[in-house]
Design a protein around this motif. Structure first.
Motif, PDB file in Angstrom:
ATOM      1  N   ASN A  82     -29.655   4.602 -20.764  1.00  0.00           N
ATOM      2  CA  ASN A  82     -29.072   5.081 -22.027  1.00  0.00           C
ATOM      3  C   ASN A  82     -28.305   6.376 -21.816  1.00  0.00           C
ATOM      4  O   ASN A  82     -27.193   6.549 -22.303  1.00  0.00           O
ATOM      5  CB  ASN A  82     -30.181   5.357 -23.049  1.00  0.00           C
ATOM      6  CG  ASN A  82     -30.598   4.091 -23.784  1.00  0.00           C
ATOM      7  OD1 ASN A  82     -29.933   3.066 -23.675  1.00  0.00           O
ATOM      8  ND2 ASN A  82     -31.680   4.175 -24.512  1.00  0.00           N
TER       9      ASN A  82
ATOM     10  N   LYS B 124     -25.139   5.813 -20.252  1.00  0.00           N
ATOM     11  CA  LYS B 124     -24.255   5.080 -21.171  1.00  0.00           C
ATOM     12  C   LYS B 124     -23.609   6.029 -22.181  1.00  0.00           C
ATOM     13  O   LYS B 124     -22.433   5.918 -22.506  1.00  0.00           O
ATOM     14  CB  LYS B 124     -25.094   4.013 -21.890  1.00  0.00           C
ATOM     15  CG  LYS B 124     -24.302   3.038 -22.711  1.00  0.00           C
ATOM     16  CD  LYS B 124     -25.066   1.735 -22.936  1.00  0.00           C
ATOM     17  CE  LYS B 124     -26.232   1.888 -23.885  1.00  0.00           C
ATOM     18  NZ  LYS B 124     -26.832   0.625 -24.264  1.00  0.00           N
TER      19      LYS B 124
ATOM     20  N   ASP C 106     -29.669  14.645 -20.968  1.00  0.00           N
ATOM     21  CA  ASP C 106     -28.269  14.315 -20.664  1.00  0.00           C
ATOM     22  C   ASP C 106     -27.340  15.292 -21.363  1.00  0.00           C
ATOM     23  O   ASP C 106     -27.760  16.073 -22.207  1.00  0.00           O
ATOM     24  CB  ASP C 106     -27.962  12.845 -21.034  1.00  0.00           C
ATOM     25  CG  ASP C 106     -28.020  12.601 -22.522  1.00  0.00           C
ATOM     26  OD1 ASP C 106     -27.422  13.390 -23.285  1.00  0.00           O
ATOM     27  OD2 ASP C 106     -28.670  11.601 -22.939  1.00  0.00           O
TER      28      ASP C 106
ATOM     29  N   ILE D 180     -34.290   5.521 -33.990  1.00  0.00           N
ATOM     30  CA  ILE D 180     -33.837   4.822 -32.786  1.00  0.00           C
ATOM     31  C   ILE D 180     -34.987   4.177 -32.023  1.00  0.00           C
ATOM     32  O   ILE D 180     -34.764   3.321 -31.176  1.00  0.00           O
ATOM     33  CB  ILE D 180     -33.060   5.764 -31.832  1.00  0.00           C
ATOM     34  CG1 ILE D 180     -33.869   7.035 -31.597  1.00  0.00           C
ATOM     35  CG2 ILE D 180     -31.676   6.079 -32.374  1.00  0.00           C
ATOM     36  CD1 ILE D 180     -33.279   7.907 -30.510  1.00  0.00           C
TER      37      ILE D 180
ATOM     38  N   SER E 188     -32.566  -1.054 -33.509  1.00  0.00           N
ATOM     39  CA  SER E 188     -31.994   0.065 -34.257  1.00  0.00           C
ATOM     40  C   SER E 188     -31.065   0.843 -33.338  1.00  0.00           C
ATOM     41  O   SER E 188     -31.430   1.200 -32.218  1.00  0.00           O
ATOM     42  CB  SER E 188     -33.135   0.947 -34.771  1.00  0.00           C
ATOM     43  OG  SER E 188     -32.646   2.221 -34.976  1.00  0.00           O
ATOM     44  N   GLN E 189     -29.858   1.066 -33.843  1.00  0.00           N
ATOM     45  CA  GLN E 189     -28.860   1.823 -33.071  1.00  0.00           C
ATOM     46  C   GLN E 189     -28.216   2.829 -33.990  1.00  0.00           C
ATOM     47  O   GLN E 189     -28.172   2.631 -35.204  1.00  0.00           O
ATOM     48  CB  GLN E 189     -27.799   0.869 -32.516  1.00  0.00           C
ATOM     49  CG  GLN E 189     -28.408  -0.123 -31.535  1.00  0.00           C
ATOM     50  CD  GLN E 189     -27.407  -1.086 -30.983  1.00  0.00           C
ATOM     51  OE1 GLN E 189     -26.538  -1.534 -31.713  1.00  0.00           O
ATOM     52  NE2 GLN E 189     -27.533  -1.401 -29.713  1.00  0.00           N
ATOM     53  N   VAL E 190     -27.710   3.917 -33.405  1.00  0.00           N
ATOM     54  CA  VAL E 190     -27.068   4.949 -34.233  1.00  0.00           C
ATOM     55  C   VAL E 190     -25.759   4.402 -34.799  1.00  0.00           C
ATOM     56  O   VAL E 190     -25.483   4.489 -35.983  1.00  0.00           O
ATOM     57  CB  VAL E 190     -26.832   6.220 -33.393  1.00  0.00           C
ATOM     58  CG1 VAL E 190     -25.993   7.210 -34.172  1.00  0.00           C
ATOM     59  CG2 VAL E 190     -28.178   6.829 -32.991  1.00  0.00           C
TER      60      VAL E 190
ATOM     61  N   GLY F  12     -25.507  -2.959 -25.917  1.00  0.00           N
ATOM     62  CA  GLY F  12     -26.961  -2.761 -26.048  1.00  0.00           C
ATOM     63  C   GLY F  12     -27.516  -3.535 -27.223  1.00  0.00           C
ATOM     64  O   GLY F  12     -26.776  -4.034 -28.068  1.00  0.00           O
ATOM     65  N   THR F  13     -28.821  -3.607 -27.232  1.00  0.00           N
ATOM     66  CA  THR F  13     -29.476  -4.447 -28.231  1.00  0.00           C
ATOM     67  C   THR F  13     -30.318  -3.655 -29.205  1.00  0.00           C
ATOM     68  O   THR F  13     -30.746  -4.177 -30.227  1.00  0.00           O
ATOM     69  CB  THR F  13     -30.422  -5.418 -27.516  1.00  0.00           C
ATOM     70  OG1 THR F  13     -31.338  -4.629 -26.748  1.00  0.00           O
ATOM     71  CG2 THR F  13     -29.690  -6.352 -26.620  1.00  0.00           C
ATOM     72  N   GLY F  14     -30.606  -2.406 -28.881  1.00  0.00           N
ATOM     73  CA  GLY F  14     -31.483  -1.634 -29.751  1.00  0.00           C
ATOM     74  C   GLY F  14     -32.946  -1.942 -29.520  1.00  0.00           C
ATOM     75  O   GLY F  14     -33.792  -1.634 -30.342  1.00  0.00           O
TER      76      GLY F  14
ATOM     77  N   LEU G  99     -35.561   1.409 -26.565  1.00  0.00           N
ATOM     78  CA  LEU G  99     -36.430   2.533 -26.936  1.00  0.00           C
ATOM     79  C   LEU G  99     -37.708   2.042 -27.615  1.00  0.00           C
ATOM     80  O   LEU G  99     -38.768   2.647 -27.455  1.00  0.00           O
ATOM     81  CB  LEU G  99     -35.693   3.508 -27.854  1.00  0.00           C
ATOM     82  CG  LEU G  99     -34.576   4.299 -27.157  1.00  0.00           C
ATOM     83  CD1 LEU G  99     -33.878   5.221 -28.149  1.00  0.00           C
ATOM     84  CD2 LEU G  99     -35.137   5.107 -26.002  1.00  0.00           C
TER      85      LEU G  99
HETATM   86  P1  ADP Z   1     -29.642   0.081 -26.840  1.00  0.00           P
HETATM   87  O1  ADP Z   1     -29.292   1.239 -25.993  1.00  0.00           O
HETATM   88  O2  ADP Z   1     -29.857  -1.161 -26.064  1.00  0.00           O
HETATM   89  O3  ADP Z   1     -28.778  -0.087 -28.008  1.00  0.00           O
HETATM   90  P2  ADP Z   1     -32.051   1.567 -27.292  1.00  0.00           P
HETATM   91  O4  ADP Z   1     -33.261   1.252 -28.066  1.00  0.00           O
HETATM   92  O5  ADP Z   1     -32.204   1.902 -25.861  1.00  0.00           O
HETATM   93  O6  ADP Z   1     -31.085   0.349 -27.453  1.00  0.00           O
HETATM   94  O7  ADP Z   1     -31.340   2.737 -28.030  1.00  0.00           O
HETATM   95  C1  ADP Z   1     -31.159   2.717 -29.430  1.00  0.00           C
HETATM   96  C2  ADP Z   1     -30.055   3.601 -29.868  1.00  0.00           C
HETATM   97  O8  ADP Z   1     -30.397   4.968 -29.668  1.00  0.00           O
HETATM   98  C3  ADP Z   1     -28.783   3.446 -29.075  1.00  0.00           C
HETATM   99  O9  ADP Z   1     -28.032   2.380 -29.554  1.00  0.00           O
HETATM  100  C4  ADP Z   1     -28.095   4.777 -29.312  1.00  0.00           C
HETATM  101  O10 ADP Z   1     -27.462   4.760 -30.575  1.00  0.00           O
HETATM  102  C5  ADP Z   1     -29.241   5.748 -29.383  1.00  0.00           C
HETATM  103  N1  ADP Z   1     -29.446   6.426 -28.078  1.00  0.00           N
HETATM  104  C6  ADP Z   1     -30.391   6.124 -27.161  1.00  0.00           C
HETATM  105  N2  ADP Z   1     -30.333   6.982 -26.105  1.00  0.00           N
HETATM  106  C7  ADP Z   1     -29.310   7.824 -26.361  1.00  0.00           C
HETATM  107  C8  ADP Z   1     -28.752   8.942 -25.659  1.00  0.00           C
HETATM  108  N3  ADP Z   1     -29.229   9.351 -24.465  1.00  0.00           N
HETATM  109  N4  ADP Z   1     -27.718   9.592 -26.231  1.00  0.00           N
HETATM  110  C9  ADP Z   1     -27.222   9.194 -27.422  1.00  0.00           C
HETATM  111  N5  ADP Z   1     -27.705   8.161 -28.145  1.00  0.00           N
HETATM  112  C10 ADP Z   1     -28.752   7.473 -27.631  1.00  0.00           C
END
Ligand code: ADP
Length: 837
Positions: free
Chosen positions: A453, A456, A485, A498, A503-505, A515-517, A520
């Motif tokens: 993440n 990414k 990061d 998140i 769930s994604q931002v 990504g799938t959300g 985390l």
């Molecule tokens: P995915 O990355 O597969 O969408 P995650 O559960 O890993 O699913 O993450 C959920 C959401 O959290 C991401 O879609 C992103 O919006 C936010 N996120 C996670 N890690 C970071 C990060 N290091 N910096 C910014 N946003 C993050």
């Protein structure tokens, strides 16, 4: 004690009945007592009044005798007239006195002579009484004892009333010789008692009591007069005594209480009340009985309902468990079914990318390779999540090295990070135990997820993974990890959301990041399963900081500290424009006991070297990392060595820089290089190598032989022709001879017929699966005394249990599909000792 319904109601009736009857009995006793008491009271009053009148009359008689004796003694001569006159008034007043007499008794013979007499008592009777031998003995004895009054009992009269004689000696003026003179008073005992006033049902008896010959004599007896006696229920009696100076009169009274004569109203009232209460108690018992029967019936209904519901619940639970098992099985087989074609897609894309392609074609190949990999990670995530949710995820508890796990996770992401120009740093505190106990695979999964993440969502800068013992709790086994990061950051209101599934931002359809959300959400569940937690902090536009804590108790016995690096002097200067990298290197060196200083650019590094040299505290090593101006490593080393010649230098190079710089560096003496992300062991190896090169002339290293006379023979057991083709394609340029088998049974036959150096064994196959085939091979080897051949299982489902099962069946290692070319070649070279190109 538990009573059944029947017994308990009998018990209640018995208790109620006996309570009621006891009450009835108590009431009857009280009422009876009361009746008897009232009778006793009447009886007592009656007898007391009899006793009182008796006492008064007896004392009067005594006084009369006395005064008559006194009167006679005072007379010089007494004639009948004087006697009659004196006694008339007395006799009139006291009706109970029957007679008064003046008597002379001859001392010798005891013969008596009545001198004077008055009253109604017949003279002849008196004479007879006084002539009675016993009476005469009594008189003589009494006088001898100087007794003043003597009771004599007359035989004359009825048996019911014998006259009582009060006798008193008197002293006349001229007493006759040889004789005594007596005053005699005759009492009618029947008149001593006032019979008219006394209850006729009382039996009365009057006795005289005196010492000596007289003794005890009944003088009056009156029987009870009961018109209709019936049966007697009780007897009352009393006895009282009237004492005179020389004798006593005892009156005894007795009364039988007859049922007919009693006042029984109270007893009847008690009977009615007691019976009423008994009936009431029985009625209460009946009510209670009815109520408990009703309750019992209701309970039975409820019990039946509960049993029914429990049964339904159990059935629902079984169905749910079955559904969950079916879901898990479905996911496992789906994972396998999807992975097998994916294996072919990704592998073929990899191979295709290696062929000569024009730009457009490369782009297309890239797209389906990326899509395949995205699909693969989604399948993995869903499988993981469903395992966690079905509570089927079993954590391992084995010894591992935290540093190793973190470095591996960074290494896997090295190329991706390098492509974006992002620095990857592992900064593990020297306080983290060298070996801990836990599930390294799951720890790696969390780190991989967070690092993935972080890369990414970061465009420039670095991704740092740090680990140190947690300070938030007293639990010494709690380890605190951070993944930091310098990326886009996360809005404050999303920091918690998140961690939920899917769930994604950024949820817009034009999302920039895939990504799938799920990642985390899986991390949170894993952290909780490992006794810890996970949370995030972030400043939008500056970066994010993911924290997680896990319980990882140190292994016992603790691993020994790494050997010292033998630097002279044991001080190192770390030069890197990235503060995180510099710190991480410093921490790594500190763990090996080397003191470090940090410089952020080459100028200050040169200055520091010079100053230290002058101060006599020189450096034995420079670790040279990234420089902000991008100066080539060789040039930078030249500037450092202008200050101190022959200074040992280890360069830390990103993969992209490494390729460019390696030639130039090889030419330099006392210089080594380590690829980024830096592995601590690689750094230490490089430093040690520098030391040994300095100490001894360089040894000629034999180049590994690529191939040789013998080409290793592989047996590829795989039912899917695409996958067989893929593996063959991977191994096209490698020095291996590949023989194929379509299923386990064919593989066992082939294995027995030909000699192989290694077997690649698919697990899920028709006819005979990989586990059975491996077992058959192992058994055959053992039976024919052959050394075991390496068997590498190709597991399609990445589930831990399958891996364990394959190892248990006799496999030496496993590779998870889809298999990457590089991974396969590395595994083969590890087991066959042959370097493949
Ligand atoms: P995915 O990355 O597969 O969408 P995650 O559960 O890993 O699913 O993450 C959920 C959401 O959290 C991401 O879609 C992103 O919006 C936010 N996120 C996670 N890690 C970071 C990060 N290091 N910096 C910014 N946003 C993050």
């Amino acid at each position: 004690m538990k009573l059944d319904g029947q017994t308990s109601s009998v018990f209640f009736y018995a208790v109620a009945g006996s309570l009621g009857l006891s009450f009835l009995a108590a009431l009857l006793v009280l009422a009876w007592q009361n009746v008897i008491d009232s009778e006793t009271r009447d009886f007592t009053f009656g007898t007391i009044s009899v006793q009182n009148s008796l006492e008064a009359k007896v004392r009067t008689a005594d006084a009369v005798v006395d005064s008559l004796a006194g009167f006679i003694a005072a007379q010089s001569a007494l004639d009948d007239d004087a006697f009659a006159q004196y006694t008339r008034g007395t006799l009139r007043r006291y009706a109970f006195i029957n007679g008064l007499a003046h008597v002379r008794v001859a001392a010798e013979t005891g013969d008596s002579q009545i001198l004077h007499v008055a009253g109604t008592f017949p003279r002849a009777d008196l004479k007879a009484l006084l002539s009675d031998a016993q009476n005469q003995r009594i008189v003589r004895q009494s006088i001898g004892q100087r007794q003043a009054a003597i009771p004599l009992i007359g035989e004359a009269g009825t048996r019911a009333a014998r006259p009582l004689l009060f006798v008193r000696p008197t002293q006349p003026a001229r007493p006759a010789a040889d004789s005594l003179e007596l005053v005699v008073l005759v009492v009618d005992p029947a008149k001593l008692i006032d019979l008219v006033t006394i209850d006729p049902t009382i039996t009365l008896a009057l006795y005289t009591e005196s010492e000596g010959i007289a003794g005890r004599n009944l003088i009056f007896l009156r029987g009870a007069q009961n018109p209709q006696p019936g049966f007697a229920v009780e007897s009352l009696d009393s006895s009282s005594v009237v004492r005179l100076p020389h004798f006593s009169l005892r009156i005894m009274a007795a009364k039988d209480l007859y049922w007919n004569a009693l006042e029984k109203n109270l007893v009847f009232a008690a009977l009615v009340l007691g019976l009423g209460v008994t009936l009431l108690m029985i009625a209460l018992a009946r009510a209670k009985d009815l109520q408990s029967r009703e309750l019992e019936a209701r309970n039975r209904v409820i019990e039946e309902q509960v049993r029914q519901q429990t049964y339904e619940l159990a059935e629902a639970r079984d169905q749910a468990l079955e559904a969950s098992r079916v879901k898990s099985d479905f996911l496992a087989s789906m994972s396998h079914e999807i992975r097998t074609p994916l294996n072919a897609i990704i592998g073929m894309a990899e191979l295709l990318a290696e062929t000569r392609l024009d730009d457009e074609q490369s782009k297309y190949v890239g797209v389906f390779r990326n899509a395949g990999e995205a699909l693969l990670s989604l399948v993995n995530d869903i499988l993981d999540l469903s395992k966690i949710e079905a509570e089927q995820l079993v954590l391992e508890a084995i010894e591992f090295d935290v540093l190793d796990v973190v470095e591996q996770a960074l290494e896997i992401n090295a190329l991706k990070a390098d492509a974006k120009g992002i620095e990857l740093v592992a900064d593990i505190s020297p306080d983290v135990p060298a070996r801990v106990v836990g599930d390294p695979g799951r720890v790696r999964q969390i780190v991989l997820n967070l690092v993935g993440n972080a890369i990414k969502f970061t465009e420039t800068g670095q991704v740092v993974v740090s680990a140190a013992p947690a300070t938030s709790t007293a639990d010494a086994a709690m380890m605190h990890f951070e993944v930091i990061d310098s990326g886009i950051g996360i809005p404050a209101d999303k920091l918690e959301a998140i961690f939920s599934t899917f769930s994604q931002v950024d949820t817009s359809i034009t999302r920039k990041y895939g990504g799938t959300g799920l990642g985390l959400a899986i991390c949170r569940r894993l952290a909780e399963l490992m006794g810890g937690r996970i949370w995030a902090e972030s400043v939008e536009g500056e970066g994010s900081r993911f924290h997680f804590e896990l319980r990882l108790p140190p292994a016992t016995p603790a691993a020994s500290a790494p050997p010292a690096l033998a630097l002279t002097p044991n001080r190192a200067l770390v030069v890197d424009c990235n503060r995180y990298t510099a710190d991480a290197v410093a921490h790594a060196l500190a763990a090996a006991g080397t003191e470090t200083a940090i410089a952020v650019d080459i100028e200050s590094a040169c200055r520091g070297l010079g100053d230290a040299q002058q101060a006599g505290r020189g450096f034995g090593l420079v670790v040279l990392g990234e420089l902000s101006d991008g100066e080539a490593p060789a040039a930078a080393i030249a500037r450092l060595r202008a200050v101190i010649a022959a200074l040992p230098v280890v360069c830390l190079l990103r993969p992209s820089v490494l390729a460019r710089s390696v030639e130039g560096l090889r030419a330099l003496a006392a210089t080594a290089y380590v690829g980024k992300p830096m592995r601590r062991s690689h750094l230490f190896d490089a430093i040690r190598k520098l030391g040994s090169v300095a100490a001894s002339p360089p040894a000629t290293v034999e180049a590994p032989s690529a191939g040789g006379a013998h080409k290793a023979r592989l047996l590829l057991v795989e039912d899917n022709p695409d996958n067989r083709l893929l593996v063959r394609a991977y191994l096209k340029k490698a020095p291996y001879e590949v023989v194929e088998a379509e299923n386990g049974a064919a593989a066992v036959d082939t294995f027995k017929a030909e000699a192989f150096d290694l077997v690649l064994m698919d697990i899920q196959m028709p006819v005979m699966d990989g586990y059975t085939a491996t077992q058959a091979i192992r058994e055959w080897e053992a039976a024919s005394g052959r050394a075991p051949t390496t068997v590498i299982a190709l597991t399609a489902s990445a589930v831990k249990e399958d891996v364990e099962r394959s190892l248990a069946a006799g496999c030496d290692a496993h590779l998870t599909k889809p298999i990457k070319k590089q991974v396969l070649l590395e595994a083969l070279s590890r087991y066959l000792g042959v370097e493949a190109s």
